[in-house]
Design a protein around this motif. Structure first.
Motif, PDB file in Angstrom:
ATOM      1  N   TRP A 146      34.985  51.254  83.954  1.00 29.66           N
ATOM      2  CA  TRP A 146      34.103  50.949  85.071  1.00 29.66           C
ATOM      3  C   TRP A 146      34.917  50.875  86.355  1.00 29.66           C
ATOM      4  O   TRP A 146      36.141  50.922  86.348  1.00 29.66           O
ATOM      5  N   ASP A 147      34.199  50.790  87.481  1.00 27.92           N
ATOM      6  CA  ASP A 147      34.861  50.540  88.755  1.00 27.92           C
ATOM      7  C   ASP A 147      34.169  49.363  89.414  1.00 27.92           C
ATOM      8  O   ASP A 147      32.990  49.084  89.161  1.00 27.92           O
ATOM      9  N   THR A 148      34.923  48.665  90.248  1.00 35.40           N
ATOM     10  CA  THR A 148      34.374  47.497  90.910  1.00 35.40           C
ATOM     11  C   THR A 148      34.810  47.472  92.366  1.00 35.40           C
ATOM     12  O   THR A 148      35.925  47.862  92.704  1.00 35.40           O
ATOM     13  N   SER A 149      33.944  47.034  93.248  1.00 42.13           N
ATOM     14  CA  SER A 149      34.209  46.987  94.673  1.00 42.13           C
ATOM     15  C   SER A 149      34.969  45.717  95.036  1.00 42.13           C
ATOM     16  O   SER A 149      34.823  44.680  94.386  1.00 42.13           O
ATOM     17  N   MET A 150      35.781  45.806  96.094  1.00 39.17           N
ATOM     18  CA  MET A 150      36.465  44.610  96.576  1.00 39.17           C
ATOM     19  C   MET A 150      35.476  43.561  97.055  1.00 39.17           C
ATOM     20  O   MET A 150      35.792  42.378  97.122  1.00 39.17           O
ATOM     21  N   GLY A 151      34.253  43.981  97.388  1.00 44.90           N
ATOM     22  CA  GLY A 151      33.237  43.026  97.802  1.00 44.90           C
ATOM     23  C   GLY A 151      32.494  42.409  96.626  1.00 44.90           C
ATOM     24  O   GLY A 151      31.609  41.594  96.817  1.00 44.90           O
ATOM     25  N   GLY A 152      32.860  42.799  95.409  1.00 42.46           N
ATOM     26  CA  GLY A 152      32.181  42.293  94.233  1.00 42.46           C
ATOM     27  C   GLY A 152      32.681  40.917  93.822  1.00 42.46           C
ATOM     28  O   GLY A 152      33.642  40.376  94.369  1.00 42.46           O
ATOM     29  N   SER A 153      32.049  40.365  92.802  1.00 39.79           N
ATOM     30  CA  SER A 153      32.355  38.996  92.393  1.00 39.79           C
ATOM     31  C   SER A 153      33.765  38.840  91.848  1.00 39.79           C
ATOM     32  O   SER A 153      34.348  37.759  91.920  1.00 39.79           O
ATOM     33  N   GLU A 154      34.354  39.922  91.293  1.00 34.86           N
ATOM     34  CA  GLU A 154      35.684  39.811  90.704  1.00 34.86           C
ATOM     35  C   GLU A 154      36.750  39.449  91.729  1.00 34.86           C
ATOM     36  O   GLU A 154      37.797  38.905  91.391  1.00 34.86           O
ATOM     37  N   PHE A 155      36.501  39.761  93.014  1.00 34.58           N
ATOM     38  CA  PHE A 155      37.469  39.454  94.050  1.00 34.58           C
ATOM     39  C   PHE A 155      36.949  38.425  95.050  1.00 34.58           C
ATOM     40  O   PHE A 155      37.601  38.164  96.054  1.00 34.58           O
ATOM     41  N   GLY A 156      35.808  37.854  94.771  1.00 34.68           N
ATOM     42  CA  GLY A 156      35.282  36.845  95.666  1.00 34.68           C
ATOM     43  C   GLY A 156      35.221  37.361  97.096  1.00 34.68           C
ATOM     44  O   GLY A 156      34.822  38.488  97.347  1.00 34.68           O
ATOM     45  N   SER A 196      43.015  40.435 100.980  1.00 36.90           N
ATOM     46  CA  SER A 196      43.972  40.060  99.950  1.00 36.90           C
ATOM     47  C   SER A 196      43.308  40.283  98.602  1.00 36.90           C
ATOM     48  O   SER A 196      42.144  39.911  98.399  1.00 36.90           O
ATOM     49  N   PHE A 197      44.029  40.919  97.682  1.00 36.67           N
ATOM     50  CA  PHE A 197      43.430  41.331  96.418  1.00 36.67           C
ATOM     51  C   PHE A 197      43.709  40.268  95.353  1.00 36.67           C
ATOM     52  O   PHE A 197      44.690  40.330  94.615  1.00 36.67           O
ATOM     53  N   LEU A 198      42.795  39.282  95.281  1.00 34.30           N
ATOM     54  CA  LEU A 198      42.941  38.144  94.387  1.00 34.30           C
ATOM     55  C   LEU A 198      41.764  38.094  93.427  1.00 34.30           C
ATOM     56  O   LEU A 198      40.611  37.990  93.849  1.00 34.30           O
ATOM     57  N   GLY A 199      42.041  38.169  92.141  1.00 32.92           N
ATOM     58  CA  GLY A 199      40.983  38.136  91.138  1.00 32.92           C
ATOM     59  C   GLY A 199      40.524  36.721  90.855  1.00 32.92           C
ATOM     60  O   GLY A 199      41.330  35.812  90.655  1.00 32.92           O
ATOM     61  N   VAL A 200      39.217  36.549  90.858  1.00 34.26           N
ATOM     62  CA  VAL A 200      38.637  35.224  90.569  1.00 34.26           C
ATOM     63  C   VAL A 200      37.603  35.380  89.444  1.00 34.26           C
ATOM     64  O   VAL A 200      36.448  35.000  89.575  1.00 34.26           O
ATOM     65  N   MET A 213      46.576  40.369  92.538  1.00 34.01           N
ATOM     66  CA  MET A 213      46.723  41.818  92.365  1.00 34.01           C
ATOM     67  C   MET A 213      47.467  42.465  93.537  1.00 34.01           C
ATOM     68  O   MET A 213      47.662  43.678  93.562  1.00 34.01           O
ATOM     69  N   ASN A 214      47.882  41.672  94.531  1.00 33.81           N
ATOM     70  CA  ASN A 214      48.562  42.241  95.697  1.00 33.81           C
ATOM     71  C   ASN A 214      49.840  43.009  95.344  1.00 33.81           C
ATOM     72  O   ASN A 214      50.080  44.076  95.916  1.00 33.81           O
ATOM     73  N   PRO A 215      50.679  42.522  94.432  1.00 32.45           N
ATOM     74  CA  PRO A 215      51.881  43.302  94.103  1.00 32.45           C
ATOM     75  C   PRO A 215      51.570  44.687  93.546  1.00 32.45           C
ATOM     76  O   PRO A 215      52.387  45.600  93.651  1.00 32.45           O
ATOM     77  N   ARG A 216      50.398  44.847  92.958  1.00 29.76           N
ATOM     78  CA  ARG A 216      50.018  46.142  92.372  1.00 29.76           C
ATOM     79  C   ARG A 216      49.306  47.040  93.385  1.00 29.76           C
ATOM     80  O   ARG A 216      49.359  48.270  93.272  1.00 29.76           O
ATOM     81  N   PHE A 280      42.625  42.800  83.206  1.00 35.64           N
ATOM     82  CA  PHE A 280      42.188  43.641  84.318  1.00 35.64           C
ATOM     83  C   PHE A 280      43.376  44.370  84.943  1.00 35.64           C
ATOM     84  O   PHE A 280      43.313  45.559  85.254  1.00 35.64           O
ATOM     85  N   TRP A 281      44.484  43.690  85.149  1.00 35.53           N
ATOM     86  CA  TRP A 281      45.711  44.285  85.713  1.00 35.53           C
ATOM     87  C   TRP A 281      46.181  45.436  84.833  1.00 35.53           C
ATOM     88  O   TRP A 281      46.446  46.542  85.303  1.00 35.53           O
ATOM     89  N   ARG A 282      46.276  45.197  83.527  1.00 29.86           N
ATOM     90  CA  ARG A 282      46.832  46.178  82.599  1.00 29.86           C
ATOM     91  C   ARG A 282      45.912  47.379  82.402  1.00 29.86           C
ATOM     92  O   ARG A 282      46.372  48.459  82.033  1.00 29.86           O
ATOM     93  N   SER A 283      44.614  47.204  82.639  1.00 32.92           N
ATOM     94  CA  SER A 283      43.649  48.284  82.425  1.00 32.92           C
ATOM     95  C   SER A 283      43.378  49.111  83.673  1.00 32.92           C
ATOM     96  O   SER A 283      42.740  50.161  83.594  1.00 32.92           O
ATOM     97  N   SER A 284      43.826  48.636  84.848  1.00 33.05           N
ATOM     98  CA  SER A 284      43.527  49.344  86.099  1.00 33.05           C
ATOM     99  C   SER A 284      44.363  50.620  86.192  1.00 33.05           C
ATOM    100  O   SER A 284      45.548  50.630  85.874  1.00 33.05           O
TER     101      SER A 284
END
Length: 295
Positions: A146-156, A196-200, A213-216, A280-284
């Protein structure tokens, strides 16, 4: 008997020293007036080859007489058209022909094909969405894709500031080592801030304790100004800042959207998490900026 042996040895030596006619009849390199970058040269079979060249799209280009500025052939080979002469590309395919003959008389007909090049990516772009693409097969934690937007819930709300950024791409007039070059600026836009790419992810990470996720991801399109080089044969743009590099490619949708795509390095060997979201990191595997031209 000894004299005969010496005579035979002498004859063999002469045969070894004699230069045999070469069968090679390749175009090793070619440059036409107005050409961009290096030629892409490929042999199709024993009698045919193809050379692909790139030119900027121009309505006034002299298609009927394009000069050969340089032509390098196999050792000892000759061609029916030489340096300083011209090729005629007045046909829908923008194709001409050069026949190369080897020393032994063998011939190869080389198709010389011009591809008009449109540097559509030069200009000012606004980021309208940012997506990350996930494939659980990569990390071995499932089979979902799947794909997810930075505006989605995964990144708050952490990525929201990225969505008004301006990307300014400029190109140098001169090429360097056969590459297009220029600068790319990731400007913070009206809000003056970068995302800032932070998973929540629910049940695993929170705003107070996110998956960073910023280092990636953050270095892929660096903040501020970076240098770029582009290989016309692959269409890949290498972006570099502070000795850190990424590679961007471009795609366009039928509706006119433009995608700045980044293939992510394999992270399947990184430390696995405890559940679906932790991996999520390992699957991206891909990260994309979706942009719209503003100028």
């Amino acid at each position: 008997m000894l004299a005969t042996a010496l005579m035979l040895a002498g004859a063999c030596t002469k045969d070894i020293d004699r230069t045999l006619p070469s069968n090679e009849c390749s175009i090793l390199d070619i440059r036409l007036t107005g050409q961009l970058g290096r030629a892409d040269i490929a042999r199709i079979d024993e009698e045919r080859g193809i050379v692909t060249l790139y030119m900027f799209e121009r309505s006034d280009f002299p298609w009927s007489a394009v000069e050969i500025e340089a032509l390098a052939l196999s050792s000892g080979a000759t061609s029916d058209i030489a340096e300083g002469e011209t090729l005629d590309f007045r046909n829908p395919e923008r194709r001409a022909r050069i026949v190369v003959r080897s020393q032994s008389g063998r011939e190869v007909a080389w198709s010389i094909c011009i591809e008009p090049y449109d540097p559509f990516y030069v200009g000012v772009w606004q980021i309208v969405d940012v997506k990350i693409y996930v494939d659980q097969n990569i990390s071995g934690t499932g089979t979902g894709r799947w794909d997810t937007s930075m505006g989605g819930s995964e990144f708050g709300a952490s990525g929201d500031a990225e969505l008004d950024n301006r990307i300014v791409i400029s190109m140098d007039e001169e090429m360097t080592d056969g590459m297009l070059t220029g600068r790319i600026v990731n400007d913070a836009g009206p809000d003056g801030a970068y995302g800032s790419f932070l998973g929540v992810y629910p049940g695993e990470y929170t705003v107070e304790n996110p998956l960073d996720m910023n280092p990636r991801l953050r270095h892929l399109l660096p903040v501020g100004e970076s240098e770029w080089t582009l290989d016309l044969a692959t269409g890949q743009m290498r972006i570099e800042k502070n000795n850190i590099a990424s590679v961007m490619t471009f795609t366009r949708s039928s509706s006119g959207e433009v995608f700045f795509d980044f293939a992510l390095p394999d992270a399947s060997g990184d430390t696995p998490g405890n559940n679906f979201y932790n991996n999520f990191w390992r699957s991206s595997w891909k990260f994309t900026y979706i942009v719209r031209r503003t100028e």
